[in-house]
Scaffold this active site. Sequence first.
Site, PDB file in Angstrom:
ATOM      1  N   TRP A  78      24.433  40.775  44.874  1.00 58.70           N
ATOM      2  CA  TRP A  78      24.670  41.927  44.003  1.00 58.70           C
ATOM      3  C   TRP A  78      23.971  41.771  42.657  1.00 58.70           C
ATOM      4  O   TRP A  78      23.832  42.730  41.914  1.00 58.70           O
ATOM      5  CB  TRP A  78      26.162  42.186  43.809  1.00 58.70           C
ATOM      6  CG  TRP A  78      26.945  40.942  43.499  1.00 58.70           C
ATOM      7  CD1 TRP A  78      27.206  40.414  42.269  1.00 58.70           C
ATOM      8  CD2 TRP A  78      27.548  40.058  44.452  1.00 58.70           C
ATOM      9  NE1 TRP A  78      27.929  39.267  42.387  1.00 58.70           N
ATOM     10  CE2 TRP A  78      28.170  39.020  43.711  1.00 58.70           C
ATOM     11  CE3 TRP A  78      27.642  40.043  45.846  1.00 58.70           C
ATOM     12  CZ2 TRP A  78      28.858  37.975  44.336  1.00 58.70           C
ATOM     13  CZ3 TRP A  78      28.337  38.999  46.450  1.00 58.70           C
ATOM     14  CH2 TRP A  78      28.941  37.985  45.701  1.00 58.70           C
ATOM     15  N   GLU A 116      32.575  43.623  43.160  1.00 59.91           N
ATOM     16  CA  GLU A 116      33.643  43.334  42.198  1.00 59.91           C
ATOM     17  C   GLU A 116      35.024  43.442  42.838  1.00 59.91           C
ATOM     18  O   GLU A 116      35.921  42.663  42.536  1.00 59.91           O
ATOM     19  CB  GLU A 116      33.549  44.268  40.980  1.00 59.91           C
ATOM     20  CG  GLU A 116      32.402  43.931  40.041  1.00 59.91           C
ATOM     21  CD  GLU A 116      32.522  42.526  39.440  1.00 59.91           C
ATOM     22  OE1 GLU A 116      33.636  41.982  39.374  1.00 59.91           O
ATOM     23  OE2 GLU A 116      31.479  41.957  39.060  1.00 59.91           O
ATOM     24  N   GLN A 159      40.335  37.772  43.325  1.00 55.81           N
ATOM     25  CA  GLN A 159      41.178  36.775  44.013  1.00 55.81           C
ATOM     26  C   GLN A 159      40.445  36.030  45.124  1.00 55.81           C
ATOM     27  O   GLN A 159      41.079  35.385  45.959  1.00 55.81           O
ATOM     28  CB  GLN A 159      42.430  37.426  44.641  1.00 55.81           C
ATOM     29  CG  GLN A 159      43.144  38.400  43.777  1.00 55.81           C
ATOM     30  CD  GLN A 159      43.918  37.734  42.663  1.00 55.81           C
ATOM     31  OE1 GLN A 159      44.175  36.538  42.712  1.00 55.81           O
ATOM     32  NE2 GLN A 159      44.258  38.483  41.644  1.00 55.81           N
ATOM     33  N   GLY A 212      41.859  39.289  52.922  1.00 53.28           N
ATOM     34  CA  GLY A 212      43.164  39.366  52.263  1.00 53.28           C
ATOM     35  C   GLY A 212      43.249  40.509  51.258  1.00 53.28           C
ATOM     36  O   GLY A 212      42.270  41.225  51.035  1.00 53.28           O
ATOM     37  N   TYR A 213      44.421  40.671  50.698  1.00 52.05           N
ATOM     38  CA  TYR A 213      44.653  41.727  49.693  1.00 52.05           C
ATOM     39  C   TYR A 213      44.113  43.075  50.184  1.00 52.05           C
ATOM     40  O   TYR A 213      43.221  43.669  49.582  1.00 52.05           O
ATOM     41  CB  TYR A 213      43.993  41.369  48.358  1.00 52.05           C
ATOM     42  CG  TYR A 213      44.605  40.177  47.663  1.00 52.05           C
ATOM     43  CD1 TYR A 213      45.577  40.338  46.680  1.00 52.05           C
ATOM     44  CD2 TYR A 213      44.217  38.896  48.001  1.00 52.05           C
ATOM     45  CE1 TYR A 213      46.142  39.249  46.048  1.00 52.05           C
ATOM     46  CE2 TYR A 213      44.786  37.789  47.376  1.00 52.05           C
ATOM     47  CZ  TYR A 213      45.745  37.978  46.402  1.00 52.05           C
ATOM     48  OH  TYR A 213      46.297  36.895  45.782  1.00 52.05           O
ATOM     49  N   TYR A 261      39.378  45.989  34.204  1.00 50.08           N
ATOM     50  CA  TYR A 261      38.387  44.958  34.539  1.00 50.08           C
ATOM     51  C   TYR A 261      37.240  45.550  35.370  1.00 50.08           C
ATOM     52  O   TYR A 261      36.062  45.387  35.035  1.00 50.08           O
ATOM     53  CB  TYR A 261      39.038  43.788  35.311  1.00 50.08           C
ATOM     54  CG  TYR A 261      37.966  42.905  35.903  1.00 50.08           C
ATOM     55  CD1 TYR A 261      37.361  41.927  35.130  1.00 50.08           C
ATOM     56  CD2 TYR A 261      37.485  43.131  37.197  1.00 50.08           C
ATOM     57  CE1 TYR A 261      36.323  41.172  35.638  1.00 50.08           C
ATOM     58  CE2 TYR A 261      36.442  42.384  37.716  1.00 50.08           C
ATOM     59  CZ  TYR A 261      35.868  41.405  36.924  1.00 50.08           C
ATOM     60  OH  TYR A 261      34.819  40.683  37.423  1.00 50.08           O
ATOM     61  N   ASP A 269      38.641  38.402  33.126  1.00 57.24           N
ATOM     62  CA  ASP A 269      39.266  37.859  34.334  1.00 57.24           C
ATOM     63  C   ASP A 269      39.693  36.423  34.032  1.00 57.24           C
ATOM     64  O   ASP A 269      39.623  35.983  32.875  1.00 57.24           O
ATOM     65  CB  ASP A 269      38.307  37.946  35.533  1.00 57.24           C
ATOM     66  CG  ASP A 269      37.121  36.991  35.392  1.00 57.24           C
ATOM     67  OD1 ASP A 269      36.959  36.389  34.300  1.00 57.24           O
ATOM     68  OD2 ASP A 269      36.363  36.829  36.360  1.00 57.24           O
ATOM     69  N   CYS A 327      32.972  25.555  32.166  1.00 60.17           N
ATOM     70  CA  CYS A 327      34.278  25.504  31.501  1.00 60.17           C
ATOM     71  C   CYS A 327      35.366  25.664  32.556  1.00 60.17           C
ATOM     72  O   CYS A 327      36.127  26.624  32.569  1.00 60.17           O
ATOM     73  CB  CYS A 327      34.355  26.610  30.446  1.00 60.17           C
ATOM     74  SG  CYS A 327      35.718  26.388  29.291  1.00 60.17           S
ATOM     75  N   CYS A 352      31.943  19.860  28.605  1.00 61.84           N
ATOM     76  CA  CYS A 352      31.556  20.286  27.257  1.00 61.84           C
ATOM     77  C   CYS A 352      30.159  19.783  26.873  1.00 61.84           C
ATOM     78  O   CYS A 352      29.452  20.445  26.111  1.00 61.84           O
ATOM     79  CB  CYS A 352      32.581  19.819  26.240  1.00 61.84           C
ATOM     80  SG  CYS A 352      34.225  20.497  26.581  1.00 61.84           S
ATOM     81  N   CYS A 408      27.627  22.323  27.884  1.00 62.38           N
ATOM     82  CA  CYS A 408      27.989  23.708  27.568  1.00 62.38           C
ATOM     83  C   CYS A 408      27.115  24.259  26.442  1.00 62.38           C
ATOM     84  O   CYS A 408      26.901  23.583  25.427  1.00 62.38           O
ATOM     85  CB  CYS A 408      29.465  23.743  27.162  1.00 62.38           C
ATOM     86  SG  CYS A 408      30.020  25.379  26.710  1.00 62.38           S
ATOM     87  N   CYS A 460      32.826  25.973  19.727  1.00 60.23           N
ATOM     88  CA  CYS A 460      34.077  25.981  20.488  1.00 60.23           C
ATOM     89  C   CYS A 460      35.180  25.276  19.706  1.00 60.23           C
ATOM     90  O   CYS A 460      35.136  24.065  19.491  1.00 60.23           O
ATOM     91  CB  CYS A 460      33.873  25.296  21.832  1.00 60.23           C
ATOM     92  SG  CYS A 460      35.396  25.213  22.781  1.00 60.23           S
TER      93      CYS A 460
HETATM   94 FE1  SF4 Z   1      34.660  25.179  27.530  1.00 54.00          FE
HETATM   95 FE2  SF4 Z   1      34.450  24.893  24.914  1.00 54.00          FE
HETATM   96 FE3  SF4 Z   1      33.973  22.835  26.500  1.00 54.00          FE
HETATM   97 FE4  SF4 Z   1      32.290  24.881  26.439  1.00 54.00          FE
HETATM   98  S1  SF4 Z   1      32.739  23.475  24.779  1.00 54.00           S
HETATM   99  S2  SF4 Z   1      33.054  23.825  28.264  1.00 54.00           S
HETATM  100  S3  SF4 Z   1      33.679  26.588  26.121  1.00 54.00           S
HETATM  101  S4  SF4 Z   1      35.917  23.901  26.249  1.00 54.00           S
END
Ligand code: SF4
Length: 363
Positions: A28, A41, A46, A85-86, A124, A142, A196, A203, A206, A212
């Site tokens: 998609w 979507e 779920q 399901g659902y 959503y 979500d 995350c 982290c 990230c 963060c």
């Molecule tokens: Fe999640 Fe913050 Fe870690 Fe990034 S830095 S993975 S947003 S907790």
Amino acid sequence: MTEDRADADVLRERLLAWFDVHQREMPWRSDPQPWNVWVSEIMLQQTRVESVIGYYHRFLARFPTPADLAAAPPDEVMQHWAGLGYYARARNLQKGAQQVVERHNGVVPDDPEAFLALAGVGRYTCGAVQSIAFGRRLPVLDGNVIRVLSRLDLVESDPREKATNERLWARAAALADGERPGDLNQSLMELGALVCTPRSPQCTDCPVTPLCTAHQADGDPSRLPIKAKKKPRPRYTYQAALCRDEEGRIWLGRRPNKGLLGGLWSLPMVKGSKPTALSKLTLEANHQADPLATIEHGFTHQVWTVALYTCSGRPSGDGAETWRAFEEAALPNIALAGPTLKALRAGGVALPHRRGAGRRSKQ
Ligand code: SF4
């Protein structure tokens, strides 16, 4: 420029740059037509991505437009959904497609208000479809987005509480209010799915680590989002009947469309602690013997224990909208209610395992 605005701009820039490189390929995404995105979507609610992809291709091959789904027999729609399901999602999607035909000449409306008015479309789904397919600056929230935003902003209250939920929607809306809102929304969901994650956020990999708050504050973002303890789910006991007609076919009843397990085929089943309860459906259980099998089925809001007995007789009564006897070989192709599928399998009827099983279901 306010600090919040600047913060949102930097976050958006980092998230989009990360998404451009790290997003997973999904059908998609390569062809984000409004109908395709809508179907994806609804299926993804779920349900894990890996479980959805096969269903998505088969569903769109059979129902390539809202008009095709609108005109299809409901049983055929359920067959294409069987195992996901659902099932209320499938019924609502068909109803929504019928409304698109009636109200919008079969074209998915490029208009959030009109789209939100369709069956099965909530805040959503509206945000996801309108941002991804039409570039509207609308947010999504979500489970993945809740987790990422709760950590980014160190949200110390339960996101199921109204005020906290609204705070998170507002934050998501501020982020979606910029260039490429569809990609931005998907980047938040993808970051939650890949980096995350609930128990072990990565982290160091990230893109938004410097922004963060949870990461900066205490080094243990995995404790977020906060989850207040849930009340235990109520438990109910049911008696179910495995009864066959003279040709060995198994009697099933289709449940009324409205309510739990609506529209799905179920074994004759009665709430109660003794097999004699099955007499309500004019069935006689062989209750001198132990049950053939006993299974447990968890819904989101209750747990059933189902004892399965071999029975004689033909079911009747208002336990179902209609009763019908099925050959065993036909069972994998009909939309069976979850507890029935489990009970049949435990009772020795060979049925393939559902893809995506293992989730707690509403069905
Ligand atoms: Fe999640 Fe913050 Fe870690 Fe990034 S830095 S993975 S947003 S907790």
